[in-house]
Design a protein around this motif. Structure first.
Motif, mmCIF file in Angstrom:
data_model
loop_
_atom_site.group_PDB
_atom_site.id
_atom_site.type_symbol
_atom_site.label_atom_id
_atom_site.label_comp_id
_atom_site.label_asym_id
_atom_site.label_seq_id
_atom_site.Cartn_x
_atom_site.Cartn_y
_atom_site.Cartn_z
ATOM 1 N N ARG A 75 19.227 -27.665 0.102
ATOM 2 C CA ARG A 75 18.180 -28.669 -0.038
ATOM 3 C C ARG A 75 18.294 -29.429 -1.347
ATOM 4 N NH1 ARG A 75 13.961 -24.393 2.594
ATOM 5 N NH2 ARG A 75 14.103 -25.152 4.749
ATOM 6 N N VAL A 76 18.619 -28.710 -2.415
ATOM 7 C CA VAL A 76 18.811 -29.380 -3.710
ATOM 8 C C VAL A 76 19.998 -30.326 -3.627
ATOM 9 C CG1 VAL A 76 19.420 -29.023 -6.141
ATOM 10 C CG2 VAL A 76 17.711 -27.554 -5.052
ATOM 11 N N ARG A 77 21.066 -29.905 -2.957
ATOM 12 C CA ARG A 77 22.235 -30.767 -2.778
ATOM 13 C C ARG A 77 21.852 -32.038 -1.999
ATOM 14 N NH1 ARG A 77 25.145 -27.357 -0.541
ATOM 15 N NH2 ARG A 77 26.591 -26.793 -2.234
ATOM 16 N N ALA A 78 20.981 -31.903 -1.015
ATOM 17 C CA ALA A 78 20.610 -33.037 -0.174
ATOM 18 C C ALA A 78 19.703 -34.028 -0.898
ATOM 19 C CB ALA A 78 19.921 -32.534 1.093
ATOM 20 N N LEU A 79 18.850 -33.535 -1.780
ATOM 21 C CA LEU A 79 17.931 -34.468 -2.460
ATOM 22 C C LEU A 79 18.575 -35.178 -3.652
ATOM 23 C CD1 LEU A 79 16.730 -33.222 -5.367
ATOM 24 C CD2 LEU A 79 15.434 -31.772 -3.802
ATOM 25 N N TRP A 80 19.670 -34.623 -4.162
ATOM 26 C CA TRP A 80 20.309 -35.183 -5.356
ATOM 27 C C TRP A 80 20.725 -36.646 -5.198
ATOM 28 C CZ3 TRP A 80 20.233 -34.691 -10.249
ATOM 29 C CH2 TRP A 80 21.279 -35.110 -11.066
ATOM 30 N N PRO A 81 21.353 -37.046 -4.087
ATOM 31 C CA PRO A 81 21.731 -38.463 -3.949
ATOM 32 C C PRO A 81 20.535 -39.406 -3.991
ATOM 33 C CG PRO A 81 22.917 -37.128 -2.348
ATOM 34 C CD PRO A 81 21.864 -36.247 -2.942
ATOM 35 N N VAL A 82 19.382 -38.939 -3.520
ATOM 36 C CA VAL A 82 18.187 -39.785 -3.577
ATOM 37 C C VAL A 82 17.735 -39.947 -5.028
ATOM 38 C CG1 VAL A 82 15.803 -40.069 -2.802
ATOM 39 C CG2 VAL A 82 17.495 -39.015 -1.281
ATOM 40 N N LEU A 83 17.749 -38.861 -5.775
ATOM 41 C CA LEU A 83 17.309 -38.905 -7.169
ATOM 42 C C LEU A 83 18.252 -39.734 -8.033
ATOM 43 C CD1 LEU A 83 16.209 -35.204 -7.788
ATOM 44 C CD2 LEU A 83 14.760 -37.181 -7.283
ATOM 45 N N THR A 84 19.536 -39.718 -7.713
ATOM 46 C CA THR A 84 20.516 -40.418 -8.544
ATOM 47 C C THR A 84 20.797 -41.834 -8.048
ATOM 48 O OG1 THR A 84 22.332 -39.479 -7.238
ATOM 49 C CG2 THR A 84 21.667 -38.297 -9.233
ATOM 50 N N GLY A 85 20.194 -42.208 -6.944
ATOM 51 C CA GLY A 85 20.445 -43.530 -6.392
ATOM 52 C C GLY A 85 19.722 -44.627 -7.147
ATOM 53 N N THR A 86 19.841 -45.810 -6.645
ATOM 54 C CA THR A 86 19.210 -46.973 -7.275
ATOM 55 C C THR A 86 18.106 -47.501 -6.370
ATOM 56 O OG1 THR A 86 20.877 -48.417 -6.275
ATOM 57 C CG2 THR A 86 21.282 -47.632 -8.518
ATOM 58 N N GLY A 87 17.385 -46.577 -5.749
ATOM 59 C CA GLY A 87 16.326 -46.961 -4.829
ATOM 60 C C GLY A 87 15.135 -47.570 -5.522
ATOM 61 N N GLU A 88 14.099 -47.793 -4.740
ATOM 62 C CA GLU A 88 12.906 -48.482 -5.216
ATOM 63 C C GLU A 88 12.331 -47.833 -6.467
ATOM 64 O OE1 GLU A 88 8.604 -49.834 -3.404
ATOM 65 O OE2 GLU A 88 9.341 -47.828 -2.988
ATOM 66 N N GLY A 89 12.193 -48.643 -7.503
ATOM 67 C CA GLY A 89 11.489 -48.202 -8.691
ATOM 68 C C GLY A 89 12.245 -47.277 -9.613
ATOM 69 N N GLN A 90 13.533 -47.039 -9.365
ATOM 70 C CA GLN A 90 14.250 -46.081 -10.198
ATOM 71 C C GLN A 90 14.273 -46.511 -11.656
ATOM 72 O OE1 GLN A 90 15.417 -42.933 -9.296
ATOM 73 N NE2 GLN A 90 15.353 -42.889 -11.526
ATOM 74 N N ARG A 91 14.509 -47.808 -11.897
ATOM 75 C CA ARG A 91 14.545 -48.277 -13.286
ATOM 76 C C ARG A 91 13.203 -48.032 -13.966
ATOM 77 N NH1 ARG A 91 15.264 -54.569 -14.900
ATOM 78 N NH2 ARG A 91 13.672 -54.676 -13.284
ATOM 79 N N ALA A 92 12.114 -48.316 -13.261
ATOM 80 C CA ALA A 92 10.780 -48.113 -13.843
ATOM 81 C C ALA A 92 10.534 -46.638 -14.125
ATOM 82 C CB ALA A 92 9.718 -48.662 -12.902
ATOM 83 N N LEU A 93 10.973 -45.757 -13.240
ATOM 84 C CA LEU A 93 10.780 -44.322 -13.462
ATOM 85 C C LEU A 93 11.616 -43.840 -14.644
ATOM 86 C CD1 LEU A 93 10.717 -43.021 -9.773
ATOM 87 C CD2 LEU A 93 8.781 -43.239 -11.351
ATOM 88 N N ASP A 94 12.827 -44.364 -14.786
ATOM 89 C CA ASP A 94 13.646 -44.028 -15.952
ATOM 90 C C ASP A 94 12.959 -44.490 -17.232
ATOM 91 O OD1 ASP A 94 15.567 -42.983 -14.280
ATOM 92 O OD2 ASP A 94 16.860 -44.752 -14.347
ATOM 93 N N GLN A 95 12.413 -45.694 -17.213
ATOM 94 C CA GLN A 95 11.734 -46.234 -18.387
ATOM 95 C C GLN A 95 10.476 -45.432 -18.709
ATOM 96 O OE1 GLN A 95 11.272 -50.245 -16.946
ATOM 97 N NE2 GLN A 95 13.133 -50.966 -17.945
ATOM 98 N N ALA A 96 9.774 -44.969 -17.670
ATOM 99 C CA ALA A 96 8.577 -44.163 -17.887
ATOM 100 C C ALA A 96 8.923 -42.857 -18.589
ATOM 101 C CB ALA A 96 7.886 -43.886 -16.554
#
Length: 214
Positions: free
Chosen positions: A107-128
């Motif tokens: 499950r951790v392997r499966a969620l990793w691509p979502v966390l590392t992707g450039t999906g909606e709001g990723q830049r804002a979450l990184d900035q937060a």
């Protein structure tokens, strides 16, 4: 984030300004405004965020926003929380997809691509997260919310026979490791995240050994 002052900025409204917003109609309007501001945050990030910008994105005025929120920082916190909620939902959908191994490591392997992707709001979450690290006295909630939201599902991914304490310890370890890998990935060399990927692979091996131990 822009630190304008007074009404244009979103410092807290004067005493008595914010009226009750507890009616169903007001709650629906508040949710609508928050979604619009969150969409703007997802597109443009946190830089230069202000109540004026938020009002423009929501097609309203700063006074209307102050009716529903306790200033720009309150609105920013809630918008970041909503962005994170969307990302968490996407991550968990991937983690619990029956097409993947139904183990903690799988499950951790499966969620990793979502966390590392450039999906909606990723830049804002990184900035937060950066804001929370830079000025924890003011913005710690932007990072604390992440732990509050991610830890329960990480505990749920653990084998059901594990004790609550063991689930808590492993969930905390996984969360801290993933956060560290993400920070390294966002701030590391442009030539690739070799170290982070190696660390993630080591984390998966550790989880597989932990599960095999029963």
């Amino acid at each position: 984030m822009n630190d304008d002052t007074d009404d244009d900025t979103g410092n807290a409204a004067p005493a008595g300004y914010r009226r009750s917003a507890g009616t169903p109609r007001a709650q629906a309007r508040r949710a609508e405004l928050l979604a619009l501001v969150t969409d703007d945050l997802a597109r443009h990030g946190l830089v230069d965020f202000s109540l004026r910008r938020a009002a423009k994105a929501a097609g309203t005025t700063h006074k209307v926003l102050l009716y529903h929120f306790d200033g720009a920082e309150d609105l920013l916190r809630e918008a970041v929380e909503l962005l994170r909620e969307r990302r968490v939902e996407s991550s968990l959908a991937a983690a619990f997809d029956p097409g993947h191994a139904q183990t903690l490591a799988g499950r951790v392997r499966a969620l990793w691509p979502v966390l590392t992707g450039t999906g909606e709001g990723q830049r804002a979450l990184d900035q937060a997260l950066g804001l929370a690290m830079y000025d924890p006295g003011r913005h710690a909630a932007l990072a604390v919310d992440a732990a509050d939201r991610f830890l329960p599902p990480l505990r749920a991914m653990c084998p059901p026979q594990w004790s609550d304490q063991r689930k808590e310890e492993v969930a905390e370890l996984v969360f801290a490791a993933l956060r560290g890998f993400l920070v390294q990935r966002r701030t590391g060399s442009s030539e690739g995240d070799v170290g982070g990927e190696a660390g993630f692979a080591a984390l998966l091996r550790m989880l597989e050994r932990e599960e095999a131990a029963g």
